[in-house]
Design an enzyme around this catalytic site. Structure first.
Site, PDB file in Angstrom:
ATOM      1  N   CYS A 137       0.833  -1.200   0.000  1.00  0.00           N
ATOM      2  CA  CYS A 137       0.000   0.000   0.000  1.00  0.00           C
ATOM      3  C   CYS A 137       0.871   1.254   0.000  1.00  0.00           C
ATOM      4  O   CYS A 137       1.379   1.663   1.052  1.00  0.00           O
ATOM      5  CB  CYS A 137      -0.941  -0.011   1.206  1.00  0.00           C
ATOM      6  SG  CYS A 137      -2.004   1.440   1.269  1.00  0.00           S
ATOM      7  N   CYS A 140      -0.538   4.115   2.128  1.00  0.00           N
ATOM      8  CA  CYS A 140      -0.356   3.932   3.580  1.00  0.00           C
ATOM      9  C   CYS A 140       1.101   4.186   3.980  1.00  0.00           C
ATOM     10  O   CYS A 140       1.366   4.821   4.996  1.00  0.00           O
ATOM     11  CB  CYS A 140      -0.685   2.506   4.014  1.00  0.00           C
ATOM     12  SG  CYS A 140      -2.131   1.777   3.264  1.00  0.00           S
ATOM     13  N   ASP A 141       2.040   3.652   3.213  1.00  0.00           N
ATOM     14  CA  ASP A 141       3.426   3.605   3.683  1.00  0.00           C
ATOM     15  C   ASP A 141       4.408   4.480   2.901  1.00  0.00           C
ATOM     16  O   ASP A 141       5.521   4.718   3.371  1.00  0.00           O
ATOM     17  CB  ASP A 141       3.948   2.155   3.593  1.00  0.00           C
ATOM     18  CG  ASP A 141       3.140   1.199   4.448  1.00  0.00           C
ATOM     19  OD1 ASP A 141       2.630   1.653   5.489  1.00  0.00           O
ATOM     20  OD2 ASP A 141       3.010   0.022   4.083  1.00  0.00           O
TER      21      ASP A 141
END
Ligand code: NDP
Length: 323
Positions: A137, A140-141
């Site tokens: 992701c 997300c990261d």
């Protein structure tokens, strides 16, 4: 056996938010958190190192801590939690029979919040460098300091891969987009966006063979599918964008699913095709897939279920009395 108003299945942001809203509406929800099926308790967020985009946490929060806080908040109210999997739903019975691995519940309505899992690649080094450079992701990261001004790679040729590669250009020095065929699956507009970006280098006809490094990811090996020639790319980040798989086995044959297996819902609501079953979060959302959108859908599902129960309880009680 008592008939419960609502059973919630899952333990990610959609499930805990649904539990919070349902409990505050005095529906006394039962939640089956799941332990083994399609991932782990707490869902995909528990595998996310740091969450910087969930409002209310100006300094960020780890994925597991965010889930722990959501659970703690829901448990302040009247929620019964079963730490077990649901193994079967009997929808031929009214009320539904929800069979867990230890407990069975009769319920008027069900909120399905079982999530999805991002597909990963089982190449050498995948397990070793998972969360140490490998992620599924980018949103997300991707902004973590670890990835800043570093060369990164994305695997996949769909809209997600293009979107993630484009997103990563904000932080990376260079993004390799590795596509296994000689063409994209992504929409034209997304293809153009990556092809024209100066920081993105598209490498067609290559598959990922190995992830390498000492304590964190340092390089990947890719192979030309036509010639078999291998090459090593120095990268500090590797992002899989090869599709997601929703956890919908327990509702197969009960509610309508799309061709991948996502729960279909009536647009703008969480109503599935089966009256009384609602779906929230990544199990029905292949587009946004964020903790905040899943939480929002959990709220919607609890409100939809509450309204549905109010509208149907009288009719339902009459039917029960006639049995
Ligand atoms: P898709 O299934 O569309 O694409 C998956 C990609 O991963 C394909 O290019 C596929 O290759 C590749 N792939 C699969 N397995 C492997 C493997 N083992 N090794 C290498 N490559 C692999 O998934 P997406 O997540 O991209 O999209 C899902 C849906 O969500 C789509 O309908 C998409 O349009 C939509 N979406 C829309 C967005 C938007 O509108 N902004 C953003 C993101 C998603 P191959 O083509 O060879 O099969």
């Amino acid at each position: 056996m008592d008939v419960k108003h609502v059973v919630i299945i899952g333990s990610g942001p959609a499930a805990w938010t649904a539990a919070l809203y349902a409990a505050r509406a005095e529906l006394k929800p039962i939640i089956f958190t799941g332990v083994n099926r399609g991932g782990q308790r707490g869902g995909q967020l528990t595998t996310t190192f740091e969450v910087e985009n969930f409002p209310g946490f100006p300094l960020g929060v780890t994925g597991p801590e965010l889930i722990r806080l959501m659970e703690e908040q829901a448990r302040r109210f009247d929620v019964v939690v079963f730490e077990e999997d649901v193994i079967e739903i009997d929808s031929t019975n009214s009320p539904f029979i929800v069979k867990g691995s230890s407990n069975s519940i009769l319920a008027m309505s069900i909120i399905l919040a079982t999530g999805a899992y991002a597909k990963k690649m089982d190449v050498p080094g995948n397990k070793e460098f998972w969360n140490r450079g490998i992620s599924a992701c980018a949103v997300c990261d991707g902004a973590l300091p670890f990835f800043r001004n570093q060369p990164l790679a994305v695997i996949g040729g769909g809209d997600s891969a293009c979107e993630e590669a484009h997103f990563l250009t904000k932080y990376a020095s260079q993004v390799y987009l590795i596509v296994r065929k000689d063409k994209f699956r992504a929409s034209k507009i997304m293809q153009e966006r990556v092809k024209s970006h100066p920081k993105i280098k598209v490498i067609f006809n290559h598959t990922l063979e190995e992830a390498m490094g000492a304590t964190a990811l340092e390089a990947i090996e890719i192979e030309d599918v036509n010639t078999g020639v291998k090459q090593t790319l120095s990268v500090r980040g590797l992002f899989y964008a090869i599709g997601h798989q929703p956890n919908t086995e327990i509702v197969q044959g009960i509610i309508n699913l799309d061709k991948v297996g996502y729960a279909k819902v009536k647009t703008g609501t969480t109503h599935t095709s089966f009256p009384g079953i609602f779906a929230a979060g990544d199990v029905s959302d292949k587009r946004y897939r964020q903790a905040i959108t899943a939480a929002g859908m959990g709220c919607m599902a609890a409100l939809d279920a509450e309204k549905w129960i109010t509208e149907n309880s009288e009719k339902w009680l009459t039917q029960q009395n006639q049995k």
